[in-house]
Design an enzyme around this catalytic site. Structure first.
Site, PDB file in Angstrom:
ATOM      1  N   ARG A 124       0.852  -1.177   0.000  1.00  0.00           N
ATOM      2  CA  ARG A 124       0.000   0.000   0.000  1.00  0.00           C
ATOM      3  C   ARG A 124       0.895   1.237   0.000  1.00  0.00           C
ATOM      4  NH1 ARG A 124      -1.788   3.773   4.557  1.00  0.00           N
ATOM      5  NH2 ARG A 124      -3.477   4.900   3.578  1.00  0.00           N
ATOM      6  N   HIS A 175      -2.573  11.306   0.116  1.00  0.00           N
ATOM      7  CA  HIS A 175      -2.156  11.016   1.490  1.00  0.00           C
ATOM      8  C   HIS A 175      -1.601  12.301   2.118  1.00  0.00           C
ATOM      9  CE1 HIS A 175      -0.882   7.658   4.385  1.00  0.00           C
ATOM     10  NE2 HIS A 175      -0.380   8.746   4.939  1.00  0.00           N
ATOM     11  N   GLU A 182      -7.159   8.749   5.573  1.00  0.00           N
ATOM     12  CA  GLU A 182      -7.588   9.361   6.840  1.00  0.00           C
ATOM     13  C   GLU A 182      -8.420  10.627   6.601  1.00  0.00           C
ATOM     14  OE1 GLU A 182      -4.265   9.723   9.547  1.00  0.00           O
ATOM     15  OE2 GLU A 182      -3.982   7.551   9.607  1.00  0.00           O
ATOM     16  N   ASN A 237      -7.453   2.916   9.235  1.00  0.00           N
ATOM     17  CA  ASN A 237      -6.163   2.932   9.924  1.00  0.00           C
ATOM     18  C   ASN A 237      -6.489   2.814  11.407  1.00  0.00           C
ATOM     19  OD1 ASN A 237      -5.094   3.387   7.443  1.00  0.00           O
ATOM     20  ND2 ASN A 237      -4.365   5.460   7.853  1.00  0.00           N
ATOM     21  N   TYR A 288      -4.875   2.167  15.351  1.00  0.00           N
ATOM     22  CA  TYR A 288      -3.709   2.070  16.243  1.00  0.00           C
ATOM     23  C   TYR A 288      -4.058   1.903  17.710  1.00  0.00           C
ATOM     24  CZ  TYR A 288      -0.737   3.539  12.352  1.00  0.00           C
ATOM     25  OH  TYR A 288      -0.070   3.597  11.163  1.00  0.00           O
ATOM     26  N   GLU A 307      -3.639   0.503   7.799  1.00  0.00           N
ATOM     27  CA  GLU A 307      -2.526   0.792   8.703  1.00  0.00           C
ATOM     28  C   GLU A 307      -2.841   0.214  10.067  1.00  0.00           C
ATOM     29  OE1 GLU A 307      -1.180   4.859   9.093  1.00  0.00           O
ATOM     30  OE2 GLU A 307      -1.362   5.209   6.931  1.00  0.00           O
ATOM     31  N   TRP A 321       1.774  -0.923   9.055  1.00  0.00           N
ATOM     32  CA  TRP A 321       2.505   0.329   8.939  1.00  0.00           C
ATOM     33  C   TRP A 321       3.752   0.176   9.764  1.00  0.00           C
ATOM     34  CZ3 TRP A 321       2.051   4.476   5.886  1.00  0.00           C
ATOM     35  CH2 TRP A 321       2.929   5.531   6.148  1.00  0.00           C
TER      36      TRP A 321
END
Ligand SMILES: *[C@@H]1O[C@H](CO)[C@@H](O)[C@H](O)[C@H]1NC(C)=O
Ligand SMILES: *[C@@H]1O[C@H](CO)[C@@H](O)[C@H](O)[C@H]1NC(C)=O
Ligand SMILES: *[C@@H]1O[C@H](CO)[C@@H](O)[C@H](O)[C@H]1NC(C)=O
Ligand SMILES: *[C@@H]1O[C@H](CO)[C@@H](O)[C@H](O)[C@H]1NC(C)=O
Ligand SMILES: *[C@@H]1O[C@H](CO)[C@@H](O)[C@H](O)[C@H]1NC(C)=O
Ligand SMILES: *[C@@H]1O[C@H](CO)[C@@H](O)[C@H](O)[C@H]1NC(C)=O
Length: 498
Positions: free
Chosen positions: A115, A159, A205, A347, A349, A403, A446
């Site tokens: 990606r 991005h 995002e 994404n 985290y 991600e 990521w």
């Protein structure tokens, strides 16, 4: 990490620490209910599920002034010293010159997909008009190299790195003029690369773009207004600009998706989606107030982007709370927005505990209006619950995890066992979601390599491969996590062969 914040005034440090909590190496979640690694292998996932890793153009390429590339808002932002360690991505991992070797590294660990993003100002140095043929050549070379190694290209069109020319001309995402320029740029990408690219993501995002750039000002172009910014911004309006920018982001996405579907999809047979940053959300307590605040937090973070694209309008709670500051979606816009994604990319985290803010600053709310989040890093159950939430809410559209990753400090080189442990537990959470019916189709770590990080510069490393930033050659070395991922992916290949 602490050392990198020295020199900033205390209140700033507090706020920055809250933001960076997302990026700190956390203690491992020992109470995980998701599957442990010994309970699954690659073969437990559908064969067409894709395991990969990712980067983004500004963060990995370097070569900022080479071969006709125009400046982006990130070049301006970093050169103004806006990143914590004062760094820029002028060279970073020098991916522009290392793409061949990097594809070889991907191939050596058996990556199934890569990606990456395209730099708008490398293709169109002024944002529109004259095409930079060297830029087209670079992405053609990269894509061909991937395809020749059997690695699927998953391409993000935007991005966060807007051509500076469009920021100067009409303030970029704050102007509806961005829509036509974005569509023309996307058209160029589909036309030049779409014969080999089957997975297009318009915007990375989409929510963080608006929050980071226009509310707290931590991302380029760094606009905000007191008291919402992390740094004091010289221009901006945190209470209204994020909503205006997001509106234009969504309209730009929808127009590009419509173009792809009418002009390219039947021939190129690819799919198109958008990327949203998400958390797992937990209510801090079971009081009605906290449960409702959690509902609002999900609407503000996820529904803000996905509700218009699936249902054609912003969430009711947002319209009610934000009032006239959120632009209205007209009937014709609603028709274009609704159904404009073939897949959702996320994404992920961390998770959030959410509690109600008992004293919201009425009339002066920014995006975080009246809920108080606190972060839980490394939470595979949060990822699983997020995947199940998307399944239940948005008609089980295909979902790609674009991600997910673990930061380690600058001085952590090849022994990144902490990354292996966390990645295993996340993959277990994903498998568990799939077994519960989630239409999850891919997982990208990521990042492939250590790169320039948007919030922390070079203070943190997320790579499977270590990059020596002190060596002019930017030598790469596999970390333990790269070798672990290789074993995880290759074992299946053996199984398939039997
Ligand atoms: C930001 O501005 C406020 C109000 O003018 C001031 O109190 C604060 O110290 C400033 N912070 C920084 C980091 O400059
Ligand atoms: C932001 O815009 C709103 C609406 O136009 C206005 O009421 C408010 O004063 C502005 N805030 C700042 C800091 O300029
Ligand atoms: C809230 O209630 C649910 C269901 O009864 C329970 O599983 C959960 O642990 C409770 N959460 C808190 C924070 O008490
Ligand atoms: C890395 O280690 C060196 C040498 O011990 C030290 O001077 C430096 O501050 C460390 N860097 C970070 C970001 O921790
Ligand atoms: C990784 O997991 C193993 C096995 O559960 C454990 O023994 C080890 O302490 C963990 N290491 C780190 C750095 O988290
Ligand atoms: C960098 O590359 C040059 C040319 O290939 C080579 O001679 C040199 O030894 C390399 N340096 C390091 C530190 O690897």
């Amino acid at each position: 990490m602490g050392g990198s914040l020295a020199g900033l005034p205390a209140p700033v440090v507090v706020v920055v620490v809250v933001v960076l909590l997302l990026l700190l190496p956390p203690p491992l979640c020992s109470s995980s209910r998701s599957l442990s690694a010994s309970e699954f292998s690659r073969a437990d996932f559908p064969p067409d599920f894709v395991f990969g890793a990712g980067t983004s153009a500004y963060q990995v390429e370097g070569a900022v002034n080479e071969d006709g590339k125009g400046p982006s808002i990130w070049d301006t932002f970093t050169h103004a010293g806006k990143v914590i360690d004062g760094s820029t991505a002028d060279v970073t991992a020098d991916g522009y010159h290392h793409y061949k070797g990097d594809v070889k590294l991907m191939s050596e660990i058996g990556l199934e997909g890569y990606r990456f993003s395209i730099s708008w100002s490398r293709l169109l140095p002024s944002g529109r008009g004259v095409v930079n043929t060297k830029g087209v050549e670079y992405y053609n070379n990269l894509i061909n190299e991937l395809v020749n190694h059997g690695i699927q290209p998953h391409v993000t069109i935007y991005h966060l790195d807007l051509p500076q020319a469009l920021e100067d001309e009409y303030q970029g995402w704050l102007s509806p003029k961005i829509v036509d320029d974005f569509v023309a740029y996307a058209d160029l990408c589909f036309r030049e690369f779409g014969d080999r690219v089957s997975y297009w993501t318009t915007i990375n995002e989409a929510n963080i773009l608006a929050i980071g750039a226009y509310d707290n000002g931590v991302l380029a172009p760094g606009r905000c207004s007191y008291p919402f910014g992390i740094f004091n911004c010289t221009a901006g309006n945190s209470t209204v600009e994020p909503y205006i920018a997001e509106h234009n982001v969504l309209l730009a996405h929808a127009a590009a998706a419509e173009l792809y579907r009418t002009k390219y999809q039947a021939i190129q047979k690819g799919s198109i989606g958008i990327n949203v940053y998400t958390f797992g959300f937990y209510s801090r307590t079971n009081t009605t107030a906290d449960l409702e605040a959690t509902r609002r937090a999900i609407d503000f973070w996820v529904g803000w982007v996905l509700d218009p694209l699936v249902f054609g309008d912003y969430p009711k709670s947002m319209k009610k709370m934000v009032g006239s500051k959120i632009p209205s979606i007209t009937d014709s816009q609603s028709k274009q927005l609704k159904g404009s994604i073939d897949f959702i990319a996320i994404n992920y985290y961390a998770s959030l505990y959410v509690s109600n803010d008992p004293a919201p600053k009425r009339g002066l709310e920014d995006f975080n209006g009246d809920f108080i989040p606190s972060v839980i890093p490394i939470d595979p159950i949060g990822l699983e619950s997020c995947l199940l939430y998307l399944k239940d809410t948005y008609g089980n559209l295909p979902v790609y995890i674009h991600e997910n990753g673990i930061p380690t400090g600058y001085n952590v080189t090849l022994d990144d066992t902490v990354r292996i442990n966390a990645t295993k537990s996340y993959i277990g959470g994903i498998l568990s979601a799939i077994r519960r019916g989630a239409n999850t189709r891919g997982y990208f770590i990521w990042s492939l390599l250590d790169v320039f990080e948007l919030l922390t510069g070079y203070q943190t490393r997320f790579g499977l491969y270590f990059v020596d930033f002190e060596d002019k050659n930017r030598t790469r070395k596999p970390k333990l996590s790269a070798l672990w991922y290789r074993d995880f992916l290759m074992k299946t290949n053996e199984l398939k062969a039997i």
